[in-house]
Design a protein around this motif. Structure first.
Motif, PDB file in Angstrom:
ATOM      1  N   SER A   1       0.831  -1.203   0.000  1.00 49.92           N
ATOM      2  CA  SER A   1       0.000   0.000   0.000  1.00 49.92           C
ATOM      3  C   SER A   1       0.865   1.252   0.000  1.00 49.92           C
ATOM      4  CB  SER A   1      -0.930   0.009   1.210  1.00 49.92           C
ATOM      5  OG  SER A   1      -0.193  -0.048   2.406  1.00 49.92           O
ATOM      6  N   LEU A   2       0.450   2.254  -0.764  1.00 46.94           N
ATOM      7  CA  LEU A   2       1.168   3.520  -0.827  1.00 46.94           C
ATOM      8  C   LEU A   2       0.852   4.355   0.421  1.00 46.94           C
ATOM      9  CD1 LEU A   2       0.603   4.532  -4.565  1.00 46.94           C
ATOM     10  CD2 LEU A   2       2.583   3.404  -3.559  1.00 46.94           C
ATOM     11  N   PRO A   3       1.730   5.302   0.757  1.00 51.02           N
ATOM     12  CA  PRO A   3       1.491   6.133   1.952  1.00 51.02           C
ATOM     13  C   PRO A   3       0.464   7.232   1.707  1.00 51.02           C
ATOM     14  CG  PRO A   3       3.511   6.810   0.889  1.00 51.02           C
ATOM     15  CD  PRO A   3       3.031   5.602   0.128  1.00 51.02           C
ATOM     16  N   MET A   4      -0.501   6.958   0.862  1.00 49.12           N
ATOM     17  CA  MET A   4      -1.558   7.923   0.578  1.00 49.12           C
ATOM     18  C   MET A   4      -2.835   7.186   0.237  1.00 49.12           C
ATOM     19  SD  MET A   4      -0.783   9.264  -3.313  1.00 49.12           S
ATOM     20  CE  MET A   4       0.920   9.674  -3.012  1.00 49.12           C
ATOM     21  N   VAL A   5      -3.932   7.885   0.355  1.00 44.41           N
ATOM     22  CA  VAL A   5      -5.224   7.351  -0.073  1.00 44.41           C
ATOM     23  C   VAL A   5      -5.840   8.331  -1.060  1.00 44.41           C
ATOM     24  CG1 VAL A   5      -5.698   6.013   2.015  1.00 44.41           C
ATOM     25  CG2 VAL A   5      -6.361   8.420   1.922  1.00 44.41           C
ATOM     26  N   ALA A   6      -6.760   7.834  -1.851  1.00 47.58           N
ATOM     27  CA  ALA A   6      -7.451   8.668  -2.834  1.00 47.58           C
ATOM     28  C   ALA A   6      -8.898   8.843  -2.393  1.00 47.58           C
ATOM     29  CB  ALA A   6      -7.390   8.018  -4.212  1.00 47.58           C
ATOM     30  N   LYS A   7      -9.312  10.085  -2.247  1.00 50.42           N
ATOM     31  CA  LYS A   7     -10.704  10.372  -1.895  1.00 50.42           C
ATOM     32  C   LYS A   7     -11.423  10.853  -3.151  1.00 50.42           C
ATOM     33  CE  LYS A   7     -13.515  12.299   1.817  1.00 50.42           C
ATOM     34  NZ  LYS A   7     -13.508  13.048   3.104  1.00 50.42           N
ATOM     35  N   TYR A   8     -12.371  10.076  -3.586  1.00 49.88           N
ATOM     36  CA  TYR A   8     -13.068  10.274  -4.853  1.00 49.88           C
ATOM     37  C   TYR A   8     -14.379  11.024  -4.588  1.00 49.88           C
ATOM     38  CZ  TYR A   8     -15.387   8.739  -9.237  1.00 49.88           C
ATOM     39  OH  TYR A   8     -16.047   8.670 -10.440  1.00 49.88           O
ATOM     40  N   PHE A   9     -14.531  12.209  -5.198  1.00 50.72           N
ATOM     41  CA  PHE A   9     -15.713  13.050  -4.991  1.00 50.72           C
ATOM     42  C   PHE A   9     -16.572  13.064  -6.250  1.00 50.72           C
ATOM     43  CE2 PHE A   9     -12.611  14.636  -2.012  1.00 50.72           C
ATOM     44  CZ  PHE A   9     -13.337  14.970  -0.886  1.00 50.72           C
ATOM     45  N   ARG A  10     -17.864  12.941  -6.060  1.00 54.11           N
ATOM     46  CA  ARG A  10     -18.799  12.963  -7.179  1.00 54.11           C
ATOM     47  C   ARG A  10     -19.390  14.345  -7.409  1.00 54.11           C
ATOM     48  NH1 ARG A  10     -19.229   8.677  -4.033  1.00 54.11           N
ATOM     49  NH2 ARG A  10     -18.971   6.595  -4.925  1.00 54.11           N
ATOM     50  N   ILE A  11     -19.187  15.263  -6.458  1.00 58.27           N
ATOM     51  CA  ILE A  11     -19.741  16.612  -6.558  1.00 58.27           C
ATOM     52  C   ILE A  11     -18.620  17.591  -6.859  1.00 58.27           C
ATOM     53  CG2 ILE A  11     -21.041  18.418  -5.358  1.00 58.27           C
ATOM     54  CD1 ILE A  11     -22.266  16.252  -3.611  1.00 58.27           C
ATOM     55  N   LYS A  12     -18.808  18.430  -7.833  1.00 54.78           N
ATOM     56  CA  LYS A  12     -17.780  19.360  -8.291  1.00 54.78           C
ATOM     57  C   LYS A  12     -17.368  20.344  -7.195  1.00 54.78           C
ATOM     58  CE  LYS A  12     -16.857  22.705 -11.975  1.00 54.78           C
ATOM     59  NZ  LYS A  12     -17.424  23.465 -13.107  1.00 54.78           N
ATOM     60  N   ASP A  13     -16.077  20.623  -7.141  1.00 59.18           N
ATOM     61  CA  ASP A  13     -15.458  21.637  -6.273  1.00 59.18           C
ATOM     62  C   ASP A  13     -15.333  21.239  -4.805  1.00 59.18           C
ATOM     63  OD1 ASP A  13     -15.188  23.335  -8.466  1.00 59.18           O
ATOM     64  OD2 ASP A  13     -17.133  24.285  -8.114  1.00 59.18           O
ATOM     65  N   ILE A  14     -15.928  20.127  -4.390  1.00 57.84           N
ATOM     66  CA  ILE A  14     -15.854  19.745  -2.976  1.00 57.84           C
ATOM     67  C   ILE A  14     -14.438  19.327  -2.593  1.00 57.84           C
ATOM     68  CG2 ILE A  14     -16.775  18.214  -1.195  1.00 57.84           C
ATOM     69  CD1 ILE A  14     -18.761  20.245  -2.239  1.00 57.84           C
ATOM     70  N   ALA A  15     -13.722  18.677  -3.511  1.00 59.05           N
ATOM     71  CA  ALA A  15     -12.355  18.233  -3.213  1.00 59.05           C
ATOM     72  C   ALA A  15     -11.458  19.430  -2.913  1.00 59.05           C
ATOM     73  CB  ALA A  15     -11.795  17.434  -4.382  1.00 59.05           C
ATOM     74  N   ALA A  16     -11.554  20.477  -3.720  1.00 60.86           N
ATOM     75  CA  ALA A  16     -10.720  21.667  -3.501  1.00 60.86           C
ATOM     76  C   ALA A  16     -11.071  22.341  -2.178  1.00 60.86           C
ATOM     77  CB  ALA A  16     -10.903  22.646  -4.657  1.00 60.86           C
ATOM     78  N   GLN A  17     -12.351  22.336  -1.837  1.00 60.87           N
ATOM     79  CA  GLN A  17     -12.767  22.930  -0.569  1.00 60.87           C
ATOM     80  C   GLN A  17     -12.199  22.150   0.614  1.00 60.87           C
ATOM     81  OE1 GLN A  17     -17.058  23.549  -0.418  1.00 60.87           O
ATOM     82  NE2 GLN A  17     -17.086  24.052  -2.593  1.00 60.87           N
ATOM     83  N   GLU A  18     -12.235  20.817   0.534  1.00 63.90           N
ATOM     84  CA  GLU A  18     -11.694  20.011   1.624  1.00 63.90           C
ATOM     85  C   GLU A  18     -10.180  20.195   1.729  1.00 63.90           C
ATOM     86  OE1 GLU A  18     -11.595  15.343   3.027  1.00 63.90           O
ATOM     87  OE2 GLU A  18     -13.491  16.329   2.537  1.00 63.90           O
TER      88      GLU A  18
END
Length: 297
Positions: free
Chosen positions: A40-57
């Motif tokens: 496993s890599l030292p990171m995880v991927a958080k997949y967002f279905r709603i636009k712009d929420i990833a940048a806000q988080e």
């Protein structure tokens, strides 16, 4: 899943042998990534279905990390896909441990863990907003009661338009009555707005499984600047949350009226979740409605 694996391999410039979903929610899913050797890599991927929420988080996590003593996941990158079924992926630090919902080995360890959490919260709650209030993507110079009334009006209008089948006539009546009683519920309110996590449930707080020491706080909410009491209301309604809340209030009391407003917040934040994720916690809503009822005219 295969498309996501190929997409992340291209972005990271290395072979991704597989991706494994470890947490699925209506608005986002969390994936562990594995290299070509199966590690496993030292990171995880958080997949967002709603636009712009990833940048806000990402912005919220960066601010929480900079301004406080409590650890939050580091941000490694943001991927904005242009493929069909457009989505955004936030690459964040992988933090081990378990949520504090897992019981500590001893009562003393639980007391120590509570103190660690409270210390971290207070470091955020000492960061003044300088008159700002609101969410990550929409702050304004205003006072909290006025801003929160705006928030409720938007939610109420959206509920009237969508007419979600999960809500009964009795549910709508308690929402209407709480909306009509806002002036009384916020009478004399004068707490300043500070930096808040915004989603402070026990499931968002991670500890080391062996030592029971605090590791990090994850999954922040969208509200950026708010009074301290807004950050505390998600702790209400569970035994562990109430104990943590009591520990916090011993160090930094809030207004007595919080005893009513905490249930107001819970009601309307449940409606916010219902609108944006179609997720509705009936038990939590009913408990908040019954608890708020004595303060409604």
């Amino acid at each position: 899943m295969e498309h996501l694996r190929n997409e992340l391999a291209l972005v990271l410039g290395e072979v991704i042998s597989r991706v494994e979903c470890i947490k699925r929610q209506p608005d986002a899913s969390l994936y562990t990534l594995y290299d070509e050797s199966g590690y496993s890599l030292p990171m995880v991927a958080k997949y967002f279905r709603i636009k712009d929420i990833a940048a806000q988080e990402a912005h919220k996590l960066s601010l929480l990390s900079r301004e406080g003593k409590m650890r939050v996941p580091a941000i490694y990158g943001l991927v904005i896909s242009q493929q069909m079924q457009m989505h955004e992926v936030l690459l964040i630090e992988r933090i081990g441990g378990v949520s504090i919902e897992a019981p500590c080995r001893t009562a003393t360890r639980w007391q120590q863990l509570q103190q660690q959490i409270v210390e971290g919260l207070l470091s955020w709650h000492k960061t003044d907003s300088h008159g700002l209030v609101g969410t990550v993507d929409s702050t304004q110079r205003n006072n909290w009661p006025a801003w929160y009334r705006q928030r409720i009006e938007v939610i109420w209008a959206t509920l009237n338009y969508l007419k979600p089948p999960q809500l009964t006539q009795e549910d709508r009546q308690i929402l209407y009555r709480s909306r009509e009683n806002l002036k009384a519920l916020f009478h004399g309110f004068d707490d300043p707005c500070v930096l808040v996590h915004g989603n402070l449930m026990p499931s968002s707080i991670l500890k080391d499984a062996r030592s029971d020491r605090l590791l990090a706080v994850v999954s922040p909410g969208s509200v950026l600047w708010a009074p301290r009491e807004f950050d505390l209301h998600p702790l209400c309604g569970s035994t562990m949350g109430e104990e943590l809340l009591s520990c916090y209030l011993q160090r930094a009391p809030v207004a007595e009226e919080f005893i009513a407003r905490r249930w107001l917040y819970t009601l309307w934040e449940e409606m916010q979740q219902l609108i944006f994720t179609a997720r509705f916690d009936r038990r939590r809503f009913d408990h908040a409605a019954a608890s708020l009822l004595p303060w409604l005219r």
